[in-house]
Design a protein around this motif. Structure first.
Motif, PDB file in Angstrom:
ATOM      1  N   GLY A 124       0.804  -0.832  -0.040  1.00  0.00           N
ATOM      2  CA  GLY A 124      -0.066  -0.030  -0.010  1.00  0.00           C
ATOM      3  C   GLY A 124       1.001   1.372  -0.026  1.00  0.00           C
ATOM      4  O   GLY A 124       2.165   0.923   0.580  1.00  0.00           O
ATOM      5  N   LEU A 155      -5.486   0.362   0.558  1.00  0.00           N
ATOM      6  CA  LEU A 155      -5.550   1.880   0.727  1.00  0.00           C
ATOM      7  C   LEU A 155      -6.351   2.100   2.070  1.00  0.00           C
ATOM      8  O   LEU A 155      -7.166   1.041   2.382  1.00  0.00           O
ATOM      9  N   THR A 156      -6.022   3.105   2.631  1.00  0.00           N
ATOM     10  CA  THR A 156      -6.600   3.534   3.891  1.00  0.00           C
ATOM     11  C   THR A 156      -7.588   4.386   3.505  1.00  0.00           C
ATOM     12  O   THR A 156      -7.697   4.941   2.444  1.00  0.00           O
ATOM     13  N   GLN A 157      -9.027   4.731   4.261  1.00  0.00           N
ATOM     14  CA  GLN A 157      -9.875   5.557   3.912  1.00  0.00           C
ATOM     15  C   GLN A 157      -9.202   7.079   3.706  1.00  0.00           C
ATOM     16  O   GLN A 157      -9.388   7.666   2.569  1.00  0.00           O
ATOM     17  N   GLU A 158      -8.188   7.526   4.556  1.00  0.00           N
ATOM     18  CA  GLU A 158      -7.550   8.887   4.210  1.00  0.00           C
ATOM     19  C   GLU A 158      -6.897   8.671   2.656  1.00  0.00           C
ATOM     20  O   GLU A 158      -6.765   9.937   2.145  1.00  0.00           O
ATOM     21  N   GLN A 159      -6.229   7.616   2.329  1.00  0.00           N
ATOM     22  CA  GLN A 159      -5.609   7.637   1.148  1.00  0.00           C
ATOM     23  C   GLN A 159      -6.626   7.815  -0.067  1.00  0.00           C
ATOM     24  O   GLN A 159      -6.511   8.346  -1.139  1.00  0.00           O
ATOM     25  N   GLU A 193      -8.966  -8.322   2.917  1.00  0.00           N
ATOM     26  CA  GLU A 193      -8.474  -7.002   2.925  1.00  0.00           C
ATOM     27  C   GLU A 193      -8.420  -6.151   1.613  1.00  0.00           C
ATOM     28  O   GLU A 193      -8.699  -5.212   1.521  1.00  0.00           O
ATOM     29  N   SER A 196     -12.005  -5.080   0.897  1.00  0.00           N
ATOM     30  CA  SER A 196     -12.243  -3.848   1.680  1.00  0.00           C
ATOM     31  C   SER A 196     -11.884  -2.487   1.173  1.00  0.00           C
ATOM     32  O   SER A 196     -12.797  -1.642   1.029  1.00  0.00           O
ATOM     33  N   THR A 197     -10.564  -2.498   0.471  1.00  0.00           N
ATOM     34  CA  THR A 197     -10.058  -1.438  -0.233  1.00  0.00           C
ATOM     35  C   THR A 197     -10.923  -1.177  -1.511  1.00  0.00           C
ATOM     36  O   THR A 197     -11.512   0.254  -1.797  1.00  0.00           O
TER      37      THR A 197
END
Ligand code: SF4
Length: 338
Positions: A124, A155-159, A193, A196-197
């Motif tokens: 990521g 990715l994270t939500q922020e990304q 995982e 979820s991205t």
């Protein structure tokens, strides 16, 4: 197996009514029946897949370019991938600079491509990669009239939010294979995982590009499972790869997918997802050869990548563009994608 042959007219008739007429994709059991069709039904199947693509997507073909911002040295262990730093495959970590990125986008746009996808071999993105993306996307948008896509792993939500704000309009993240086979192929992260991205990307409004690789050792049933799971995600685009066994990777000795099986799979994925952009991606040269590219484009495919793939050489851009011209399939214009 006579009972399977006997099913052939049934599943093709069913697909004609459900997919071609009503625009509803086949379910998992129906996809499996298509994958089990005998070779003698292949011409009829490919014709049906082509008719579905023409009816629900139209004749245009999306042409895309791809560039690697960071190649090799990935900490993950996807068993097909020569960019993993955990295998002995010869791809080592290399970073591209911003002027080279812009030059590559210019060359891609010159082929008539509407999409330019920036790819990095990472689990990521870290802060450094996100900053490079910000600078790179800005520089490309100032210099070239082309849409920018990205493929940077999980990715994270922020990304996700940051990529939207940069103006990245499509995100690629492949599920690679079905949920039940994934642990045989990757052990450093889970299928869930990845899923979820993809959900976060979908909810952000970015277009979702998600596909995978066939020929990893999955069964025909698992191939059908994968097509059904992709259909549930309903991606804007599905890149379909066929394993090109890379020396030094754990799957380096696997046989390549038989050409007829590959064509059957292309048609089955089209019948599962009548409206998606279905793209030929890596591995098609060795699985299908030149003739297969033509048959695929007449059997459900409606996007191609021009030029080089990430770690192996693809066909030259002009060969694909000449073929599209020959088949009277217009290249999708940028204005049609905005
Ligand atoms: S995460 Fe991507 S680049 Fe890394 S090993 Fe897996 S497929 Fe290769």
């Amino acid at each position: 197996m006579p009972e399977i042959l006997d099913q052939a007219p049934t599943i093709l008739d069913r697909a004609r009514a459900k997919v071609l007429t009503d625009g509803v994709g086949l379910d998992e059991a129906e996809i499996l029946a298509v994958l089990r069709l005998g070779d003698e039904h292949l011409p009829e199947l490919l014709q049906l897949a082509h008719d579905v693509r023409m009816a629900w997507c139209g004749p245009e073909v999306e042409v895309e370019g791809i560039v690697s911002l960071k190649t090799g040295g990935c900490p993950e262990d996807c068993h097909f991938c020569s960019q993993s730093g955990l295998f002995t495959s010869p791809v080592r970590a290399v970073w591209l600079d911003i002027p080279a990125l812009v030059e590559s986008a210019k060359q891609t746009a010159a082929t008539g491509a509407t999409e330019f996808c920036i790819v990095a071999a990472v689990r990521g993105p870290d802060r450094r990669l996100m900053d490079q993306m910000r600078d790179g996307v800005k520089a490309i948008k100032e210099a070239v009239d082309i849409q920018v896509a990205a493929s940077l792993g999980m990715l994270t939500q922020e990304q996700v939010d940051e990529l939207v704000e940069m103006g990245v309009h499509r995100y690629n993240h492949n599920l690679e294979t079905c949920a039940s086979y994934f642990p045989n192929v990757v052990t450093t992260h889970s299928w869930e995982e990845r899923w979820s991205t993809l959900k976060m990307v979908r909810e952000s409004g970015m277009e979702v590009c998600c596909g995978g690789i066939l020929g990893l050792g999955e069964t025909i049933e698992q191939r059908a499972e994968f097509a059904a799971q992709l259909a549930e995600l309903d991606p804007h685009e599905v890149p379909l790869n066929f394993l090109n066994p890379r020396p030094g990777t754990p799957l380096g000795d696997r046989p390549v997918v038989d050409g007829k099986d590959a064509l059957r799979a292309i048609a089955a994925f089209r019948l599962a997802m009548p409206r998606t952009i279905l793209r030929f991606a890596g591995g098609r040269e060795i699985t299908l050869g030149d003739l297969g590219t033509r048959e695929g484009l007449l059997g459900g495919i409606n996007a191609v990548i021009v030029g080089n793939y990430l770690t192996t050489l693809g066909r030259p851009a002009t060969a694909d563009l000449d073929l599209l011209d020959d088949l009277k399939m217009p290249v999708k214009a940028l204005s049609a994608t905005l």
